[in-house]
Write an enzyme that holds these catalytic residues in place. Structure first.
Site, PDB file in Angstrom:
ATOM      1  CB  THR A  49      -0.917   0.026   1.239  1.00 31.26           C
ATOM      2  OG1 THR A  49      -0.125   0.330   2.400  1.00 31.26           O
ATOM      3  CG2 THR A  49      -1.614  -1.317   1.439  1.00 31.26           C
ATOM      4  CB  CYS A  50       0.190   4.857  -0.130  1.00 32.70           C
ATOM      5  SG  CYS A  50      -1.111   5.025   1.111  1.00 32.70           S
ATOM      6  CG  ASN A  51       0.515   4.844   4.813  1.00 32.07           C
ATOM      7  OD1 ASN A  51       1.210   5.784   4.446  1.00 32.07           O
ATOM      8  ND2 ASN A  51      -0.746   4.988   5.188  1.00 32.07           N
ATOM      9  CG  HIS A  97       3.700  -7.191  11.868  1.00 37.33           C
ATOM     10  ND1 HIS A  97       3.904  -5.944  12.416  1.00 37.33           N
ATOM     11  CD2 HIS A  97       3.724  -7.015  10.512  1.00 37.33           C
ATOM     12  CE1 HIS A  97       4.050  -5.057  11.445  1.00 37.33           C
ATOM     13  NE2 HIS A  97       3.947  -5.682  10.283  1.00 37.33           N
ATOM     14  N   PRO A 113     -10.318   1.239   8.847  1.00 37.10           N
ATOM     15  CG  PRO A 113     -12.493   1.647   8.067  1.00 37.10           C
ATOM     16  CD  PRO A 113     -11.319   2.315   8.744  1.00 37.10           C
ATOM     17  CD  GLN A 114     -10.363   3.376   4.989  1.00 33.01           C
ATOM     18  OE1 GLN A 114      -9.685   3.306   6.015  1.00 33.01           O
ATOM     19  NE2 GLN A 114     -11.396   4.178   4.882  1.00 33.01           N
ATOM     20  CD  GLN A 118      -5.125  -0.584   1.738  1.00 29.48           C
ATOM     21  OE1 GLN A 118      -4.601  -0.638   2.842  1.00 29.48           O
ATOM     22  NE2 GLN A 118      -5.093   0.513   0.996  1.00 29.48           N
ATOM     23  CB  ALA A 188     -15.061  21.111  -6.324  1.00 28.74           C
ATOM     24  N   GLY A 189     -12.654  20.613  -3.618  1.00 29.40           N
ATOM     25  CA  GLY A 189     -11.317  20.090  -3.387  1.00 29.40           C
ATOM     26  C   GLY A 189     -11.329  18.714  -2.766  1.00 29.40           C
ATOM     27  CD  GLU A 190      -6.204  16.200  -2.266  1.00 22.75           C
ATOM     28  OE1 GLU A 190      -5.937  16.011  -1.060  1.00 22.75           O
ATOM     29  OE2 GLU A 190      -5.337  16.158  -3.165  1.00 22.75           O
TER      30      GLU A 190
END
Length: 418
Positions: A49-51, A97, A113-114, A118, A188-190
């Protein structure tokens, strides 16, 4: 089977390094195939993932260093640069872990929760590429049940820990059903896009997007079947809004007291919830003075977020206890499998000796040997063959001065302590 977990995450590595060792969709199939063909690896799952990037393996005794070397070579990152940021967990520590990761206990946002989705996708990808063996199958299925237990028995994921989520949660507390509410989104931003996603996930179907440029608003509106208006049209559409959530970069307020007062009159005093998550403010503070207008600022939401983060930390204590209990139980089950294999091998060995001696005795009996002598000889030989290895083990333990080992052997042979 020897479980291994190696990886890097947001706590141990920079974004630059995490990007270099990430397994994107273009690299993942090749990586799983290489691990499946690796003679030191029985089964594997890659979470990227990104992290974090993590590899979970069922490896042979020499497999740890081999997998680390493979990771370095695959991404062409030198071991000197990779190893300082790498963490390695084995056996129960690896199990624990994985369970902590899946429960959101190791995430940048505690309890998010995402990550479970993943992890499930990573497991599915590994199965698709035939990289999962029986051990990994059991481990991940157990992990998913543990994550479900944590979500059921704790409230670690039940509190908003982002301003966007807090805004949506606030709206849910005030209005019984978001499905019956009209929401005006200003900007309309993030942040507004994230708010819209939370609203949609909670049943909201009537949204209006107001923005300085219609093009940007249209991109957002298409995702949620929302209506698009310009900032100048807000006074006209404000009476329709039960909820207003605003986040723009405007240096001056967009919604004033007079505008809201007119909208309330048109609504016949039906209340409006206004959530201003912009800095500087999009909504004049005097709006909060109006009856039936409930104004919350980013500071109000931040206070909610901070309280909820503390509450998640409390819930995390119980979640950690569940993970420790379940990882220990799974490790015990794994050890029991090793015992089953040993028992099977020992029984087979004893049975081979019995069949060998019995076959020779039957042949001797057919040749006319004395049955009584054959029985005595068979019993003596069988006894000597079966006790030879345990007897030698007792002698070695005694000669080498290993009382603990001697005690274990005596106990396994059913001898009383002396």
């Amino acid at each position: 089977m020897s479980l291994l977990a190696i990886g890097i995450n947001h706590n141990t590595a920079s974004v630059e390094l995490r990007e270099k060792v990430a397994f994107g969709p273009d690299k993942l199939p090749q990586a799983l195939q290489q691990l499946a063909e690796n003679p030191n690896v029985n089964g594997s799952v890659i979470i990227s993932t990104c992290n974090r990037t993590e590899i979970y393996c069922d490896v042979k005794p020499s497999g740890k260093s081999k997998v680390i070397d493979w990771l370095s070579q695959f991404h062409q990152v030198s071991p000197e640069k990779l190893k300082p940021s790498l963490y390695v967990h084995e056996e129960q520590a690896a199990i624990r872990h994985l369970m902590r990761v899946s429960c959101g206990l190791d995430s940048l946002v505690l309890g998010e929760p995402q990550i479970l989705g993943q992890v499930k996708q990573a497991y599915t990808d590994s199965r698709t590429h035939s990289a999962v063996d029986t051990s990994m199958e059991k481990l991940f299925q157990k992990t998913f049940s543990v994550a479900k237990r944590v979500r059921t028995e704790t409230d670690i994921g039940g509190n908003a820990v982002s301003v966007a989520y807090a805004a949506c949660t606030l709206a849910k507390h005030i209005f019984e059903s978001l499905a019956d509410s009209t929401v005006l989104l200003v900007g309309a931003g993030e942040t507004i896009e994230l708010v819209a996603k939370h609203l949609s996930a909670n049943g909201c179907t009537k949204m209006i997007v107001a923005n300085r440029t219609r093009e940007r608003a249209q991109i957002l509106a298409e995702q949620f079947d929302a209506q698009v208006i310009s900032l100048s049209e807000i006074p006209e559409h404000l009476p329709r809004a039960d909820i207003v959530i605003s986040s723009t970069a405007s240096p001056l307020p967009i919604i004033g007291k007079g505008m809201v007062e007119s909208a309330l009159k048109a609504r016949r005093r039906q209340p409006i919830l206004l959530v201003d998550i912009a800095v500087p403010r999009d909504i004049e503070s005097q709006v909060g003075e109006l009856n039936d207008a409930y104004l919350y600022t980013v500071d109000d939401l931040q206070s909610i977020v901070e309280n909820n983060i503390e509450q998640r930390k409390v819930e995390a204590i119980q979640a950690e206890a569940i993970v420790s209990e379940e990882s220990a139980a799974f490790m015990s089950w794994m050890r029991s499998l090793q015992g089953v294999d040993s028992i099977r091998e020992y029984r087979q060995s004893a049975n081979d000796v019995r069949e060998e001696l019995l076959s020779k005795s039957i042949q001797a009996l057919a040749s006319g040997a004395d049955p009584e002598k054959l029985l005595i000889e068979l019993s003596n030989k069988l006894t000597n063959r079966l006790i030879h290895v345990p007897t030698r083990a007792l002698q070695v333990a005694a000669e080498q001065g290993e009382p603990a080992k001697l005690a274990v052997i005596r106990q396994s042979l059913g001898l009383e302590d002396s």
